[in-house]
Write an enzyme that holds these catalytic residues in place. Structure first.
Site, mmCIF file in Angstrom:
data_model
loop_
_atom_site.group_PDB
_atom_site.id
_atom_site.type_symbol
_atom_site.label_atom_id
_atom_site.label_comp_id
_atom_site.label_asym_id
_atom_site.label_seq_id
_atom_site.Cartn_x
_atom_site.Cartn_y
_atom_site.Cartn_z
ATOM 1 N N ASN A 8 0.873 -1.177 0.000
ATOM 2 C CA ASN A 8 0.000 0.000 0.000
ATOM 3 C C ASN A 8 0.908 1.225 0.000
ATOM 4 O O ASN A 8 1.486 1.565 1.025
ATOM 5 C CB ASN A 8 -0.889 -0.044 1.254
ATOM 6 C CG ASN A 8 -1.738 1.194 1.411
ATOM 7 O OD1 ASN A 8 -1.799 2.039 0.522
ATOM 8 N ND2 ASN A 8 -2.399 1.303 2.555
ATOM 9 N N LYS A 10 0.056 4.190 -0.285
ATOM 10 C CA LYS A 10 -0.636 5.360 0.289
ATOM 11 C C LYS A 10 -0.419 6.571 -0.621
ATOM 12 O O LYS A 10 -0.386 6.415 -1.830
ATOM 13 C CB LYS A 10 -0.167 5.598 1.737
ATOM 14 C CG LYS A 10 -0.284 4.318 2.569
ATOM 15 C CD LYS A 10 -0.159 4.540 4.040
ATOM 16 C CE LYS A 10 -0.312 3.212 4.763
ATOM 17 N NZ LYS A 10 -0.302 3.353 6.218
ATOM 18 N N HIS A 93 -9.699 1.057 4.581
ATOM 19 C CA HIS A 93 -8.464 1.251 5.354
ATOM 20 C C HIS A 93 -8.754 2.240 6.496
ATOM 21 O O HIS A 93 -9.543 3.168 6.327
ATOM 22 C CB HIS A 93 -7.356 1.780 4.442
ATOM 23 C CG HIS A 93 -6.012 1.783 5.094
ATOM 24 N ND1 HIS A 93 -5.650 2.740 6.020
ATOM 25 C CD2 HIS A 93 -4.968 0.938 4.986
ATOM 26 C CE1 HIS A 93 -4.422 2.475 6.441
ATOM 27 N NE2 HIS A 93 -3.988 1.380 5.841
ATOM 28 N N GLU A 95 -7.185 4.650 7.572
ATOM 29 C CA GLU A 95 -6.931 6.055 7.230
ATOM 30 C C GLU A 95 -8.106 6.646 6.464
ATOM 31 O O GLU A 95 -8.409 7.829 6.600
ATOM 32 C CB GLU A 95 -5.614 6.164 6.436
ATOM 33 C CG GLU A 95 -4.420 5.941 7.365
ATOM 34 C CD GLU A 95 -3.169 5.415 6.686
ATOM 35 O OE1 GLU A 95 -3.090 5.434 5.450
ATOM 36 O OE2 GLU A 95 -2.266 4.972 7.418
ATOM 37 N N GLU A 160 -5.675 -4.998 10.586
ATOM 38 C CA GLU A 160 -4.688 -3.945 10.799
ATOM 39 C C GLU A 160 -5.002 -3.207 12.094
ATOM 40 O O GLU A 160 -5.817 -2.275 12.098
ATOM 41 C CB GLU A 160 -4.708 -2.952 9.637
ATOM 42 C CG GLU A 160 -4.365 -3.555 8.295
ATOM 43 C CD GLU A 160 -3.710 -2.532 7.385
ATOM 44 O OE1 GLU A 160 -2.568 -2.775 6.969
ATOM 45 O OE2 GLU A 160 -4.314 -1.493 7.126
ATOM 46 N N GLY A 166 2.293 2.204 10.879
ATOM 47 C CA GLY A 166 3.274 3.281 10.781
ATOM 48 C C GLY A 166 3.969 3.626 12.080
ATOM 49 O O GLY A 166 4.644 4.650 12.175
ATOM 50 N N SER A 205 3.116 -2.077 10.371
ATOM 51 C CA SER A 205 4.562 -2.114 10.654
ATOM 52 C C SER A 205 5.234 -3.439 10.273
ATOM 53 O O SER A 205 6.180 -3.867 10.941
ATOM 54 C CB SER A 205 4.833 -1.777 12.126
ATOM 55 O OG SER A 205 4.447 -0.446 12.409
HETATM 56 P P1 PGA Z 1 2.669 0.322 7.636
HETATM 57 O O1 PGA Z 1 1.207 0.510 6.983
HETATM 58 O O2 PGA Z 1 3.244 -0.957 7.085
HETATM 59 O O3 PGA Z 1 3.448 1.543 7.169
HETATM 60 O O4 PGA Z 1 2.490 0.264 9.107
HETATM 61 C C1 PGA Z 1 0.358 -0.599 6.806
HETATM 62 C C2 PGA Z 1 -0.963 -0.152 6.249
HETATM 63 O O5 PGA Z 1 -1.481 0.901 6.645
HETATM 64 O O6 PGA Z 1 -1.546 -0.837 5.388
#
Ligand code: PGA
Length: 244
Positions: A8, A10, A93, A95, A160, A166, A205
């Protein structure tokens, strides 16, 4: 069932980055025992799909609208993603749930729109840190599953935990195992035998250093990778952690 390693990107990436992030995946993907997917921002779906054409790396979007077309300024419809070369889409997601107030009902409508357009949805579920501290994680994830997955769901679920995205913090192996077992149980309760073949990804992460430990846990059918998907060598290192 092959594991799926999905990247992803983003809101990262310009056309100039395709050579460094996407192209180096082409050859190594041939030797992997997992499926590989990259989900760049909408502007890059088409050029990334072209850069990866004929390879074993699939391309997906990060969101789509619940309608196939219409007066929705700034949105992108599932048939548009498909037309640009995507075969997958990430939906719900955290976000998007946070930034755009996406509800379970809206995510469910988007899943149906994606399926209509021939896209395979990856539906994200997960609890906040506060919810976990209160011991409410299975209640929250159970509600996400019940509300976001339509009847006849044929896609992938990504667990998640929001507090792991992150941050560099990941749940313990016991916590991941417990949550994935819970999700599997919910999928079977809802979809019967069909619930057994839905892949459940872990996301939050995931990095080369922790990938093998996470990916070998029971019911972990792959990973949704954010930060580490922006460097081809790191993303491939995560994918190579899948050994069976
Ligand atoms: P990350 O993001 O690996 O940077 O923690 C994962 C995600 O949001 O899909």
């Amino acid at each position: 069932m092959r594991a799926l390693i999905a990247g992803n990107w983003k809101m990262h990436g310009l056309r100039a980055d395709i050579a460094a992030i996407a192209l180096p995946l082409r050859e190594p993907a041939e030797a992997l025992v997992c499926d590989l997917l990259v989900c760049p921002p909408a502007t890059l779906v088409e050029p990334v799909a072209q850069a990866l054409a004929g390879s074993r790396v699939a391309v997906g979007g990060q969101n789509c609208h619940s309608k196939a077309a219409g007066a929705h300024t700034g949105d992108i419809a599932a048939p548009m993603l498909r037309d640009a070369g995507a075969t997958w889409v990430i939906l719900g997601h955290s976000e998007r749930r946070a930034d755009h107030a996406e509800t379970d009902a809206l995510v469910r409508a988007k899943v149906l729109a994606a399926a209509d357009a021939g896209l395979t949805p990856i539906v994200c579920v997960g609890e906040t840190e506060r919810e976990r501290m209160a011991g409410r994680q299975t209640a929250i994830v159970g509600a996400h599953l019940a509300g976001s997955l339509p009847d006849g769901f044929a896609g992938v679920v990504a667990y998640e935990p929001i507090w792991a995205i992150g941050t560099g913090h990941i749940p313990t192996p016991a916590d991941v195992t417990a949550m994935h077992a819970f999700i599997r149980g919910e999928l079977v309760r809802r979809f019967g035998q069909g619930g057994l073949s839905i892949r459940i990804l872990y996301g939050g992460s995931v990095k080369p250093a922790n990938a093998a430990a996470l990916l070998n846990l029971p019911e972990v059918g792959g990973a949704l990778v954010g930060g580490s998907s922006l460097k081809a060598d790191e993303f491939l290192a995560v994918a190579r952690a899948v050994t069976a």
